[in-house]
Design a protein around this motif. Structure first.
Motif, PDB file in Angstrom:
ATOM      1  N   MET A   1       4.887   5.225 -12.711  1.00 46.68           N
ATOM      2  CA  MET A   1       4.681   5.474 -11.304  1.00 46.68           C
ATOM      3  C   MET A   1       6.037   5.585 -10.606  1.00 46.68           C
ATOM      4  N   THR A   2       6.151   6.496  -9.708  1.00 52.16           N
ATOM      5  CA  THR A   2       7.375   6.707  -8.954  1.00 52.16           C
ATOM      6  C   THR A   2       7.271   5.987  -7.617  1.00 52.16           C
ATOM      7  N   ILE A   3       8.322   5.276  -7.255  1.00 50.93           N
ATOM      8  CA  ILE A   3       8.374   4.613  -5.955  1.00 50.93           C
ATOM      9  C   ILE A   3       8.732   5.663  -4.907  1.00 50.93           C
ATOM     10  N   THR A   4       7.997   5.653  -3.793  1.00 45.87           N
ATOM     11  CA  THR A   4       8.247   6.600  -2.705  1.00 45.87           C
ATOM     12  C   THR A   4       8.536   5.840  -1.418  1.00 45.87           C
ATOM     13  N   LYS A   5       9.107   6.533  -0.455  1.00 46.52           N
ATOM     14  CA  LYS A   5       9.479   5.911   0.823  1.00 46.52           C
ATOM     15  C   LYS A   5       8.264   5.446   1.617  1.00 46.52           C
ATOM     16  N   GLU A   6       7.088   5.980   1.309  1.00 49.06           N
ATOM     17  CA  GLU A   6       5.871   5.606   2.029  1.00 49.06           C
ATOM     18  C   GLU A   6       5.250   4.304   1.521  1.00 49.06           C
ATOM     19  N   MET A   7       5.735   3.800   0.406  1.00 47.44           N
ATOM     20  CA  MET A   7       5.137   2.607  -0.193  1.00 47.44           C
ATOM     21  C   MET A   7       5.538   1.352   0.564  1.00 47.44           C
ATOM     22  N   SER A   8       4.647   0.371   0.571  1.00 46.10           N
ATOM     23  CA  SER A   8       4.895  -0.917   1.209  1.00 46.10           C
ATOM     24  C   SER A   8       5.977  -1.677   0.442  1.00 46.10           C
ATOM     25  N   ILE A   9       6.896  -2.282   1.186  1.00 49.34           N
ATOM     26  CA  ILE A   9       7.954  -3.072   0.564  1.00 49.34           C
ATOM     27  C   ILE A   9       7.351  -4.194  -0.273  1.00 49.34           C
ATOM     28  N   VAL A  10       6.405  -4.931   0.301  1.00 50.61           N
ATOM     29  CA  VAL A  10       5.789  -6.053  -0.391  1.00 50.61           C
ATOM     30  C   VAL A  10       5.075  -5.598  -1.658  1.00 50.61           C
ATOM     31  N   ASP A  11       4.350  -4.486  -1.585  1.00 50.55           N
ATOM     32  CA  ASP A  11       3.641  -3.987  -2.764  1.00 50.55           C
ATOM     33  C   ASP A  11       4.612  -3.645  -3.888  1.00 50.55           C
ATOM     34  N   VAL A  12       5.731  -3.016  -3.539  1.00 57.38           N
ATOM     35  CA  VAL A  12       6.724  -2.639  -4.552  1.00 57.38           C
ATOM     36  C   VAL A  12       7.318  -3.880  -5.192  1.00 57.38           C
ATOM     37  N   VAL A  13       7.688  -4.865  -4.384  1.00 55.87           N
ATOM     38  CA  VAL A  13       8.293  -6.094  -4.911  1.00 55.87           C
ATOM     39  C   VAL A  13       7.300  -6.859  -5.789  1.00 55.87           C
ATOM     40  N   GLN A  14       6.037  -6.887  -5.384  1.00 56.79           N
ATOM     41  CA  GLN A  14       5.034  -7.592  -6.182  1.00 56.79           C
ATOM     42  C   GLN A  14       4.792  -6.899  -7.513  1.00 56.79           C
TER      43      GLN A  14
END
Length: 65
Positions: A1-14
Motif C-alpha cells: 500500500m502506498t501512503i498518500t497525503k490524504e491519509m490520516s496521520i494516526v492511521d498511518v502511524v498505527q
C-alpha cells in the motif's frame, strides 16, 4: 500500500509504526496530540511548514524498506 497525503496521520502511524521516526525527523513530533487524530498528512505538514511531497516520499521509503 502506498501512503498518500490524504491519509490520516494516526492511521498511518498505527499501521506502520516505523513511520514515527520519519514524522519526528520532519518536525512532526506531536503525533499524540488531538489534531493528529483528525488531520491528514497534508494538513499536518502544512501546519508545520513541511514539504508534503518530501514527507510522503520519506514515509513510503520507510514502509518499503
Amino acid at each position: 500500500m502506498t501512503i498518500t497525503k490524504e491519509m490520516s496521520i494516526v492511521d498511518v502511524v498505527q499501521q506502520y509504526p516505523q513511520t514515527v521516526e520519519v514524522f519526528r525527523n520532519f518536525g512532526m513530533g506531536c503525533l499524540g496530540c488531538a489534531a493528529a487524530r483528525f488531520e491528514n498528512i497534508e494538513q499536518g505538514a502544512a501546519a508545520h511548514g513541511i514539504d508534503t511531497p518530501a514527507l510522503i516520499a520519506a514515509l513510503n521509503e520507510a514502509v518499503s524498506a
